[in-house]
Design an enzyme around this catalytic site. Sequence first.
Site, PDB file in Angstrom:
ATOM      1  N   ASN A   1       0.851  -1.187   0.000  1.00  0.00           N
ATOM      2  CA  ASN A   1       0.000   0.000   0.000  1.00  0.00           C
ATOM      3  C   ASN A   1       0.894   1.247   0.000  1.00  0.00           C
ATOM      4  OD1 ASN A   1      -1.420   2.287   1.050  1.00  0.00           O
ATOM      5  ND2 ASN A   1      -3.088   0.923   1.617  1.00  0.00           N
TER       6      ASN A   1
ATOM      7  N   ASP B   1      -0.118   4.496  -0.197  1.00  0.00           N
ATOM      8  CA  ASP B   1      -0.836   5.732   0.156  1.00  0.00           C
ATOM      9  C   ASP B   1       0.068   6.785   0.800  1.00  0.00           C
ATOM     10  OD1 ASP B   1      -3.152   4.528  -0.652  1.00  0.00           O
ATOM     11  OD2 ASP B   1      -3.946   4.210   1.364  1.00  0.00           O
ATOM     12  N   HIS B   2       0.969   6.308   1.682  1.00  0.00           N
ATOM     13  CA  HIS B   2       1.701   7.298   2.475  1.00  0.00           C
ATOM     14  C   HIS B   2       2.829   7.984   1.727  1.00  0.00           C
ATOM     15  CE1 HIS B   2      -1.000   6.807   5.637  1.00  0.00           C
ATOM     16  NE2 HIS B   2      -0.695   5.537   5.857  1.00  0.00           N
TER      17      HIS B   2
ATOM     18  N   ARG C   1       2.802  19.010   1.194  1.00  0.00           N
ATOM     19  CA  ARG C   1       3.241  20.253   0.565  1.00  0.00           C
ATOM     20  C   ARG C   1       2.425  20.625  -0.673  1.00  0.00           C
ATOM     21  NH1 ARG C   1       8.457  22.156   2.124  1.00  0.00           N
ATOM     22  NH2 ARG C   1       8.290  22.063   4.379  1.00  0.00           N
TER      23      ARG C   1
ATOM     24  N   HIS D   1      -5.677   3.567  -1.657  1.00  0.00           N
ATOM     25  CA  HIS D   1      -7.015   3.884  -1.153  1.00  0.00           C
ATOM     26  C   HIS D   1      -7.388   5.278  -1.658  1.00  0.00           C
ATOM     27  CE1 HIS D   1      -9.769   4.172   2.685  1.00  0.00           C
ATOM     28  NE2 HIS D   1     -10.407   4.458   1.576  1.00  0.00           N
TER      29      HIS D   1
ATOM     30  N   ARG E   1      -9.503   7.954  -1.087  1.00  0.00           N
ATOM     31  CA  ARG E   1     -10.446   8.395  -0.046  1.00  0.00           C
ATOM     32  C   ARG E   1     -11.322   9.517  -0.571  1.00  0.00           C
ATOM     33  NH1 ARG E   1      -8.594   6.381   5.300  1.00  0.00           N
ATOM     34  NH2 ARG E   1     -10.400   7.475   6.108  1.00  0.00           N
TER      35      ARG E   1
ATOM     36  N   ARG F   1      -7.147  12.773   0.709  1.00  0.00           N
ATOM     37  CA  ARG F   1      -6.051  13.261   1.541  1.00  0.00           C
ATOM     38  C   ARG F   1      -4.684  12.755   1.067  1.00  0.00           C
ATOM     39  NH1 ARG F   1      -7.161   9.975   7.105  1.00  0.00           N
ATOM     40  NH2 ARG F   1      -9.217  10.892   6.836  1.00  0.00           N
ATOM     41  N   HIS F   2      -4.676  11.664   0.318  1.00  0.00           N
ATOM     42  CA  HIS F   2      -3.370  11.215  -0.233  1.00  0.00           C
ATOM     43  C   HIS F   2      -3.473  10.873  -1.726  1.00  0.00           C
ATOM     44  CE1 HIS F   2      -5.169   7.510   1.189  1.00  0.00           C
ATOM     45  NE2 HIS F   2      -4.770   7.645   2.438  1.00  0.00           N
TER      46      HIS F   2
ATOM     47  N   GLU G   1      -8.549   0.251  -2.901  1.00  0.00           N
ATOM     48  CA  GLU G   1      -9.383   0.255  -1.685  1.00  0.00           C
ATOM     49  C   GLU G   1     -10.332   1.429  -1.794  1.00  0.00           C
ATOM     50  OE1 GLU G   1      -7.141   0.720   1.862  1.00  0.00           O
ATOM     51  OE2 GLU G   1      -6.008  -1.104   1.539  1.00  0.00           O
TER      52      GLU G   1
ATOM     53  N   THR H   1      -8.101   3.441   8.404  1.00  0.00           N
ATOM     54  CA  THR H   1      -9.274   2.583   8.503  1.00  0.00           C
ATOM     55  C   THR H   1      -9.296   1.913   9.880  1.00  0.00           C
ATOM     56  OG1 THR H   1      -8.828   2.151   6.182  1.00  0.00           O
ATOM     57  CG2 THR H   1     -10.565   0.850   7.206  1.00  0.00           C
TER      58      THR H   1
ATOM     59  N   GLU I   1     -10.568  -9.556   2.972  1.00  0.00           N
ATOM     60  CA  GLU I   1      -9.313  -9.238   3.649  1.00  0.00           C
ATOM     61  C   GLU I   1      -9.659  -9.110   5.121  1.00  0.00           C
ATOM     62  OE1 GLU I   1      -6.951  -5.957   2.066  1.00  0.00           O
ATOM     63  OE2 GLU I   1      -6.150  -5.597   4.072  1.00  0.00           O
TER      64      GLU I   1
ATOM     65  N   HIS J   1      -3.509  -4.722   7.751  1.00  0.00           N
ATOM     66  CA  HIS J   1      -3.643  -3.541   8.608  1.00  0.00           C
ATOM     67  C   HIS J   1      -2.749  -3.665   9.840  1.00  0.00           C
ATOM     68  CE1 HIS J   1      -5.159   0.126  10.314  1.00  0.00           C
ATOM     69  NE2 HIS J   1      -5.624   0.373   9.119  1.00  0.00           N
TER      70      HIS J   1
ATOM     71  N   GLY K   1       1.277  -1.350   4.339  1.00  0.00           N
ATOM     72  CA  GLY K   1       1.605  -0.013   3.857  1.00  0.00           C
ATOM     73  C   GLY K   1       2.550   0.756   4.753  1.00  0.00           C
ATOM     74  N   HIS K   2       2.028   1.251   5.865  1.00  0.00           N
ATOM     75  CA  HIS K   2       2.746   2.221   6.683  1.00  0.00           C
ATOM     76  C   HIS K   2       4.148   1.764   7.096  1.00  0.00           C
ATOM     77  CE1 HIS K   2       3.641   4.622  10.310  1.00  0.00           C
ATOM     78  NE2 HIS K   2       3.047   5.580   9.624  1.00  0.00           N
TER      79      HIS K   2
HETATM   80  N1  PXP Z   1      -5.658  -3.160   4.312  1.00  0.00           N
HETATM   81  C1  PXP Z   1      -6.616  -2.212   4.348  1.00  0.00           C
HETATM   82  C2  PXP Z   1      -8.005  -2.616   3.985  1.00  0.00           C
HETATM   83  C3  PXP Z   1      -6.337  -0.884   4.692  1.00  0.00           C
HETATM   84  O1  PXP Z   1      -7.314   0.039   4.727  1.00  0.00           O
HETATM   85  C4  PXP Z   1      -4.997  -0.539   4.984  1.00  0.00           C
HETATM   86  C5  PXP Z   1      -4.656   0.887   5.307  1.00  0.00           C
HETATM   87  O2  PXP Z   1      -4.950   1.717   4.239  1.00  0.00           O
HETATM   88  C6  PXP Z   1      -4.021  -1.548   4.919  1.00  0.00           C
HETATM   89  C7  PXP Z   1      -4.378  -2.851   4.611  1.00  0.00           C
HETATM   90  C8  PXP Z   1      -2.595  -1.261   5.215  1.00  0.00           C
HETATM   91  O3  PXP Z   1      -2.459  -0.928   6.560  1.00  0.00           O
HETATM   92  P1  PXP Z   1      -1.071  -0.415   7.114  1.00  0.00           P
HETATM   93  O4  PXP Z   1      -0.778   0.887   6.449  1.00  0.00           O
HETATM   94  O5  PXP Z   1      -1.308  -0.298   8.583  1.00  0.00           O
HETATM   95  O6  PXP Z   1      -0.050  -1.465   6.764  1.00  0.00           O
END
Ligand code: PXP
Length: 238
Positions: free
Chosen positions: A7, A9-10, A18, A43, A45, A49-50, A70, A101, A151, A191, A213-214
Amino acid sequence: MVKLGVNIDHVATLREARKINYPDPVYAAVLAELGGCDGITVHLREDRRHIKERDLYLLKDTIKTRLNLEMSTNEEIVKIALKVKPDMVTLVPEKRQELTTEGGLDVVKNKKKITEVVETLKKAGIEVFIFIDADRKQIETAKKIGAEGIEIHTGRYAEARTKKELEKEFLKIKEAVQFSLDMDLITSAGHGLNYHNVRKIADIPGLYELNIGHSIISYALYVGMERAVRDMVNIIRG
Ligand code: PXP
């Protein structure tokens, strides 16, 4: 062998801090693929936001693995999904104020709306997964309404602070995976997973994919995206 969906997103979160055009999540996706991941997850959203639409279109054209979008069941977002046609969609709950989430989608409570969206997306040839808690009733309902996969939310496992709590949450996930596989659902999890807590989850037999992701994006700040992904792949595949 369990697959890894990254993921990104970040990467876009950092860009949006910025409101400029870097770092670009599309570059990050290519490097994640070079690191050996099996898919890219984003994702879109409602508050953007990202990730933005521009990212979706470019990712769809650029990546060589698989695009997992997502999204909530919001009408505008469904329309975008039908235009972009990602390889798969994961339906998630979405609240404006949340940092991330916070739990699985309540398929039992929102059955009618979710059924409509699942049918619309499937008709367009998009594979549909639903992000849900490790709960039998939710899993049964996801199957009944036609989801191809689920999931399972691992957030509470990731947040467990005592050994006892961790074991309890782990067993819940393990049982839910088996129940889901018995129902013939493709079964993924995600997650809050990181380099320290992922191994136990990755070892659950039958899991299809982990979405992370994170922790990967954070580690990539120190070692680079490709290595961050490769190290995660090596952990989850033993
Ligand atoms: N799975 C789903 C459904 C999510 O919403 C997210 C966060 O966007 C992730 C996995 C990934 O989570 P994390 O960023 O905590 O690894």
